[in-house]
Design a protein around this motif. Structure first.
Motif, PDB file in Angstrom:
ATOM      1  N   ASP A 114       0.858  -1.244   0.015  1.00  0.00           N
ATOM      2  CA  ASP A 114      -0.035   0.057   0.018  1.00  0.00           C
ATOM      3  C   ASP A 114       0.889   1.168  -0.124  1.00  0.00           C
ATOM      4  OD1 ASP A 114      -2.311  -1.479   0.106  1.00  0.00           O
ATOM      5  OD2 ASP A 114      -2.357  -1.553   2.236  1.00  0.00           O
ATOM      6  N   LEU A 115       2.179   1.095   0.524  1.00  0.00           N
ATOM      7  CA  LEU A 115       2.924   2.343   0.783  1.00  0.00           C
ATOM      8  C   LEU A 115       3.203   2.682  -0.666  1.00  0.00           C
ATOM      9  CD1 LEU A 115       4.831   1.648   3.984  1.00  0.00           C
ATOM     10  CD2 LEU A 115       2.945   3.380   3.558  1.00  0.00           C
ATOM     11  N   PHE A 116       3.886   1.595  -1.488  1.00  0.00           N
ATOM     12  CA  PHE A 116       4.549   1.690  -2.835  1.00  0.00           C
ATOM     13  C   PHE A 116       3.582   1.764  -3.860  1.00  0.00           C
ATOM     14  CE2 PHE A 116       7.869  -0.159  -0.081  1.00  0.00           C
ATOM     15  CZ  PHE A 116       8.953   0.816  -0.591  1.00  0.00           C
ATOM     16  N   PHE A 117       2.510   1.259  -3.649  1.00  0.00           N
ATOM     17  CA  PHE A 117       1.399   1.144  -4.775  1.00  0.00           C
ATOM     18  C   PHE A 117      -0.086   1.423  -4.087  1.00  0.00           C
ATOM     19  CE2 PHE A 117       4.446  -1.946  -5.806  1.00  0.00           C
ATOM     20  CZ  PHE A 117       4.766  -1.663  -7.211  1.00  0.00           C
ATOM     21  N   PRO A 118      -0.234   2.756  -3.783  1.00  0.00           N
ATOM     22  CA  PRO A 118      -1.397   2.953  -3.243  1.00  0.00           C
ATOM     23  C   PRO A 118      -2.675   2.901  -4.136  1.00  0.00           C
ATOM     24  CG  PRO A 118      -0.044   4.969  -3.382  1.00  0.00           C
ATOM     25  CD  PRO A 118       0.677   4.014  -3.984  1.00  0.00           C
ATOM     26  N   ASN A 119      -3.848   2.532  -3.512  1.00  0.00           N
ATOM     27  CA  ASN A 119      -5.091   2.571  -4.293  1.00  0.00           C
ATOM     28  C   ASN A 119      -5.427   4.125  -4.622  1.00  0.00           C
ATOM     29  OD1 ASN A 119      -7.435   1.535  -5.381  1.00  0.00           O
ATOM     30  ND2 ASN A 119      -8.596   2.338  -3.770  1.00  0.00           N
ATOM     31  N   ARG A 120      -5.844   4.525  -5.936  1.00  0.00           N
ATOM     32  CA  ARG A 120      -5.964   5.621  -6.240  1.00  0.00           C
ATOM     33  C   ARG A 120      -7.642   5.810  -6.896  1.00  0.00           C
ATOM     34  NH1 ARG A 120      -1.845   9.110  -6.386  1.00  0.00           N
ATOM     35  NH2 ARG A 120       0.278   8.322  -6.117  1.00  0.00           N
ATOM     36  N   CYS A 121      -8.138   6.722  -6.696  1.00  0.00           N
ATOM     37  CA  CYS A 121      -9.546   6.993  -7.418  1.00  0.00           C
ATOM     38  C   CYS A 121      -9.154   6.838  -9.068  1.00  0.00           C
ATOM     39  CB  CYS A 121     -10.027   8.640  -7.101  1.00  0.00           C
ATOM     40  SG  CYS A 121     -11.451   9.157  -8.139  1.00  0.00           S
ATOM     41  N   ILE A 122     -10.117   6.191  -9.474  1.00  0.00           N
ATOM     42  CA  ILE A 122     -10.217   5.755 -10.984  1.00  0.00           C
ATOM     43  C   ILE A 122     -10.283   6.975 -11.828  1.00  0.00           C
ATOM     44  CG2 ILE A 122     -10.717   3.642 -10.453  1.00  0.00           C
ATOM     45  CD1 ILE A 122     -13.652   4.122 -11.679  1.00  0.00           C
ATOM     46  N   ASN A 123     -10.761   7.932 -11.215  1.00  0.00           N
ATOM     47  CA  ASN A 123     -11.261   9.210 -11.980  1.00  0.00           C
ATOM     48  C   ASN A 123     -10.066  10.366 -11.725  1.00  0.00           C
ATOM     49  OD1 ASN A 123     -13.276  10.723 -13.647  1.00  0.00           O
ATOM     50  ND2 ASN A 123     -13.572  11.795 -11.808  1.00  0.00           N
ATOM     51  N   CYS A 124      -9.798  10.788 -10.502  1.00  0.00           N
ATOM     52  CA  CYS A 124      -8.611  11.740 -10.558  1.00  0.00           C
ATOM     53  C   CYS A 124      -7.469  11.300 -10.090  1.00  0.00           C
ATOM     54  CB  CYS A 124      -9.494  12.855  -9.664  1.00  0.00           C
ATOM     55  SG  CYS A 124      -9.572  12.265  -7.944  1.00  0.00           S
TER      56      CYS A 124
END
Length: 217
Positions: A4-14
């Protein structure tokens, strides 16, 4: 977790960083155009279905917009292996859909052809259907309907080709006296739902309702 630190989840829109279980941030959530349909009242899905087959009730969660967030959500679910998108969309549905005292007897989602299932690795509608089943306490059957022909995705076909598809589905087991809720991702022409509905209606004294994640209207 380290990932999660290296590949955090991101909003698919912004692309804002959001909690691991979310699809969109709170700001982008406000951009989703929910239909606010009443399952029992008249709506565009019911109007279109009635031109194709006898339908009981209909519901669509979102308005499908080619350049909108609803399309991105469906795309994440279908083509980017974001299985949790099905869970999220189901949770949004149960917050808005009330069957009152007229729950259907069985939930049935549109199947993939076995070849397409192997290619994709999962049916994007299964988790969505299973979450609804658990919340509403309605059984589901992923095996009732079989897709007989392998074809490219509906989204990649032109309208004329979609209309030419004939009898692509069949019922795999006896069914009679049931009220079946058919579940699909996007309602466009209604031909896929109609093909399945007629198989169920012709199999016995059954009734059919429809629920979709998004409606293209």
């Amino acid at each position: 977790m380290i990932l999660d630190l290296f590949f955090p989840n991101r909003c698919i829109n912004c692309s804002r960083i959001i909690d691991a279980e979310l699809l969109v941030c709170s700001l982008c959530f406000e951009q989703i155009h929910f239909t606010h349909f009443d399952y029992f009242s008249e709506n565009i899905i019911k109007e279109k279905c009635r031109l194709l087959f006898p339908v009981e009730n209909t519901y669509g969660l979102m308005k499908f917009e080619e350049n909108g967030l609803s399309r991105k959500l469906i795309h994440e679910l279908k083509y980017k292996s974001r299985k949790n998108a099905g869970k999220t969309l189901a949770e949004w549905t149960v917050e808005r859909l009330d069957f009152k005292d007229e729950k259907p007897d069985l939930l049935v989602s549109v199947p993939l052809h076995p070849k397409k299932l192997r290619e994709r690795g999962y049916n994007q509608l299964h988790l969505f259907t299973e979450v609804l089943s658990g919340f509403y306490q309605i059984p589901y059957d992923h095996e009732l309907i079989e897709r007989n022909h392998y074809s490219k995705a509906q989204a990649l076909k032109d309208k004329k080709h979609r209309l030419e598809t004939v009898n692509p589905f069949s019922v795999s087991k006896p069914i009679s006296g049931r009220h079946v809720l058919l579940i699909d991702d996007v309602f466009t022409t209604g031909n896929t739902i109609s093909s399945i509905a007629w198989e169920i209606l012709n199999a016995g004294d059954n009734r059919v309702s429809v629920l979709v994640m998004a409606v293209d209207a």
